[in-house]
Design an enzyme around this catalytic site. Structure first.
Site, PDB file in Angstrom:
ATOM      1  N   ASP A  65       0.628  13.754   6.837  1.00  0.00           N
ATOM      2  CA  ASP A  65       0.912  12.252   7.322  1.00  0.00           C
ATOM      3  C   ASP A  65       2.301  12.129   7.830  1.00  0.00           C
ATOM      4  O   ASP A  65       3.175  12.843   7.334  1.00  0.00           O
ATOM      5  CB  ASP A  65       0.705  11.237   6.006  1.00  0.00           C
ATOM      6  N   LYS A 117      -1.235   7.850  11.856  1.00  0.00           N
ATOM      7  CA  LYS A 117      -1.089   6.880  12.522  1.00  0.00           C
ATOM      8  C   LYS A 117       0.157   6.033  12.269  1.00  0.00           C
ATOM      9  O   LYS A 117       0.335   5.089  12.900  1.00  0.00           O
ATOM     10  CB  LYS A 117      -2.329   6.019  12.255  1.00  0.00           C
ATOM     11  N   MET A 119      -0.295  -1.553   2.820  1.00  0.00           N
ATOM     12  CA  MET A 119      -0.173  -2.047   4.279  1.00  0.00           C
ATOM     13  C   MET A 119      -0.580  -3.361   4.305  1.00  0.00           C
ATOM     14  O   MET A 119      -1.110  -4.065   5.113  1.00  0.00           O
ATOM     15  CB  MET A 119      -1.492  -1.143   4.779  1.00  0.00           C
TER      16      MET A 119
HETATM   17  N1  SAH Z   1      -2.453   7.298  -0.164  1.00  0.00           N
HETATM   18  C1  SAH Z   1      -1.250   6.567  -0.246  1.00  0.00           C
HETATM   19  C2  SAH Z   1      -1.351   5.189   0.591  1.00  0.00           C
HETATM   20  C3  SAH Z   1      -1.531   5.380   1.950  1.00  0.00           C
HETATM   21  S1  SAH Z   1      -1.701   3.702   2.896  1.00  0.00           S
HETATM   22  C4  SAH Z   1      -0.861   6.298  -1.617  1.00  0.00           C
HETATM   23  O1  SAH Z   1      -1.555   6.333  -2.451  1.00  0.00           O
HETATM   24  O2  SAH Z   1       0.310   5.714  -2.006  1.00  0.00           O
HETATM   25  C5  SAH Z   1      -0.025   3.415   3.450  1.00  0.00           C
HETATM   26  C6  SAH Z   1       0.505   2.419   2.730  1.00  0.00           C
HETATM   27  O3  SAH Z   1       1.004   2.671   1.396  1.00  0.00           O
HETATM   28  C7  SAH Z   1       1.788   1.826   3.222  1.00  0.00           C
HETATM   29  O4  SAH Z   1       1.581   0.945   4.291  1.00  0.00           O
HETATM   30  C8  SAH Z   1       2.339   1.248   2.122  1.00  0.00           C
HETATM   31  O5  SAH Z   1       1.934   0.063   1.894  1.00  0.00           O
HETATM   32  C9  SAH Z   1       2.242   2.026   0.971  1.00  0.00           C
HETATM   33  N2  SAH Z   1       3.107   2.940   0.652  1.00  0.00           N
HETATM   34  C10 SAH Z   1       3.006   4.251   0.622  1.00  0.00           C
HETATM   35  N3  SAH Z   1       4.404   5.200   0.281  1.00  0.00           N
HETATM   36  C11 SAH Z   1       5.044   4.077  -0.184  1.00  0.00           C
HETATM   37  C12 SAH Z   1       6.343   3.957  -0.519  1.00  0.00           C
HETATM   38  N4  SAH Z   1       7.066   5.064  -0.858  1.00  0.00           N
HETATM   39  N5  SAH Z   1       6.758   2.699  -1.063  1.00  0.00           N
HETATM   40  C13 SAH Z   1       6.098   1.464  -0.791  1.00  0.00           C
HETATM   41  N6  SAH Z   1       4.883   1.471  -0.310  1.00  0.00           N
HETATM   42  C14 SAH Z   1       4.334   2.739   0.108  1.00  0.00           C
END
Ligand code: SAH
Length: 466
Positions: free
Chosen positions: A248, A270, A383
């Site tokens: 990703d 994306k 998101m």
């Molecule tokens: N699989 C990931 C989520 C993917 S969707 C997980 O388990 O965390 C992507 C969203 O995850 C981002 O838009 C944000 O809302 C959140 N996200 C991912 N990494 C982040 C971080 N370090 N800090 C805050 N939000 C995060």
């Protein structure tokens, strides 16, 4: 770097040393490991030096050095332990064109002899430019303890076997084979003698040839929220073994650096501003590399099972008849609550917690807004930046208290982590003010436990400013 490390070819070349005492002995012990022609000039020589001369290992000339004595010498060692004599012999040797080293005199030496770990043909030279001999000795001791004493013999047997090993494919399969030889099978086998070591090497190659034909495999691996220390040991191992890493865009450089140097890194996703890859393209890429026999790591931010489109990828992999497994990771919600010192669930407050995506909250899916609006509810919205106003509207409409705490954590666990505190009433305004650019998680129903204590000082200051 004031001194450049090189390995000088000494086989059949001339090396001259002046001196017959302790310093000379120490240097000669090292030099006798080489195939150089050694000549020692010493009016009085230690009996050990005389013995070496008698057994033909060096030539001993029992007088002080004279002009022309170092003709054709590659190296000269001044080891008389006498300043005036060292200066005199060094000048003679220099005139004869040899590179000069004076024992314990860095300033007048043209080269220095490093601390050496000898596993011939593997030789490790350690130098500190004279700055820290203690350090050099400590490093040497450390390496001596770590490298099997038989390493040199293993390397010599291995060297003769290199051609045979070319039957293995380049890269990983070949490297794995050699690493097993030097650090696993080889040291065992050599204990039984050289002949059985050679047989063991044959057997090892057969096993690796069989393994090289094994099919590809896909590991769906969680990379965690960003801090490399939040990777699991399993994730690290998978990265360490991967031929291909399809990651990703959320996954940072520090984590990608942990992949093997030879691994092919493919950004896919994306997020961000780069060209985006469709899910179908990603599926096709995973399958293609798996079919080609690669150990593929599909590396996803956070936990792959949370808003990661994992099932679509698994279905594609299964349809292609490839094997797979999932390595969980720390999801953004966990990292975000940790950053504010709160729990996702708390006795007496909420005994369930929701993970939601802001995307489908924007009217695409029907949500239990009434339930979400209840006091004490905790919801982690992924998101959710753009959906803030929409969510606020729906919740207030369903009776939520405008003073409900909301915390937005941007870049959770990363050095640029920021915490934005708000209430349901002022959430959209706070998000706009903060100008968030990184991934951000919205925690509905939670405020930081202590306004400042649980966070980094810089973030705490920012938080106060908000
Ligand atoms: N699989 C990931 C989520 C993917 S969707 C997980 O388990 O965390 C992507 C969203 O995850 C981002 O838009 C944000 O809302 C959140 N996200 C991912 N990494 C982040 C971080 N370090 N800090 C805050 N939000 C995060």
């Amino acid at each position: 770097m004031q001194h450049f490390p090189i390995f000088v070819a000494l086989a059949g070349r001339r090396v001259v040393l002046s001196g017959g005492g302790e310093a000379a002995l120490a240097k000669l012990r090292l030099l006798l490991k080489t195939e150089a022609h050694l000549t020692v000039f010493a009016p009085e020589a230690d009996p050990q030096i005389a013995a070496w001369a008698e057994s033909g290992r060096l030539r001993l000339v029992r007088r002080a050095m004279e002009p022309g004595d170092a003709t054709c010498a590659v190296l000269f060692y001044g080891a008389d332990e006498d300043e005036a004599e060292d200066a005199r012999t060094a000048a003679l040797a220099r005139a004869d064109g040899a590179l000069v080293n004076i024992v314990d005199n860095l300033a007048d030496s043209q080269f220095i002899t490093p601390a050496i770990v000898d596993r011939d043909p593997v030789t490790i030279a350690i130098g500190t430019e004279g700055a820290a001999p203690v350090l050099a000795r400590a490093i040497k001791a450390d390496l001596e303890a770590r490298l099997p004493i038989t390493l040199g013999l293993l390397a010599r047997i291995g060297k003769a076997f290199r051609k045979m090993a070319e039957a293995l494919p380049h890269g990983r399969p070949r490297r794995d084979f050699w690493s097993d030889w030097y650090f696993r099978d080889g040291p065992h086998a050599i204990a039984e003698g050289e002949e059985s070591a050679r047989e063991a090497l044959d057997g090892l190659l057969d096993r690796h040839l069989a393994r090289a034909g094994r099919p590809g495999h896909i590991a769906f691996v969680g990379a965690g929220p960003g801090d490399p220390e939040l990777l699991t040991l399993k994730a690290r191992r998978a990265l360490d073994e991967a031929d291909v890493v399809i990651h990703d865009r959320l996954v940072g450089a520090e984590i990608l650096e942990l992949a093997r140097r030879e691994a092919l890194l493919i950004p896919a996703g994306k997020e961000g501003f780069g060209p985006s890859t469709t899910q179908e393209e990603i599926n096709a890429m995973i399958v293609a590399h798996g079919r080609a026999g690669a150990q593929v790591v599909r590396l996803k931010g956070g936990d792959p099972t949370v808003f990661g489109r994992l099932d679509e990828e698994i279905e594609a992999v299964e349809a292609a008849g490839l094997s797979w497994h999932v390595v969980p990771g720390i999801t953004a919600a966990s990292a975000s609550v940790a950053a504010i010192g709160q729990s996702l669930t708390r006795r007496g407050r909420n005994d369930d917690v929701r993970l939601m995506t802001g995307h489908d909250m924007m009217g695409f899916a029907d949500h239990d807004w009434r339930g979400l609006a209840r006091a004490g509810e905790v919801t982690a919205i992924y998101m959710g930046k753009k959906a803030a106003r929409f969510i606020q509207g729906r919740l207030l409409m369903h009776g939520a208290d405008p003073s409900t705490p909301v915390t937005v954590v941007e870049n959770a666990s990363r050095p640029d982590q920021r915490i934005v505190t708000a209430t349901l009433g002022d959430l959209p305004a706070r998000i706009t003010e903060a100008g968030l650019t990184g991934p951000a998680l919205t925690l509905l129903g939670l405020a930081p436990r202590h306004a400042a204590a649980a966070t980094h000082p810089i973030q705490a200051r920012e938080q106060e400013a908000l």
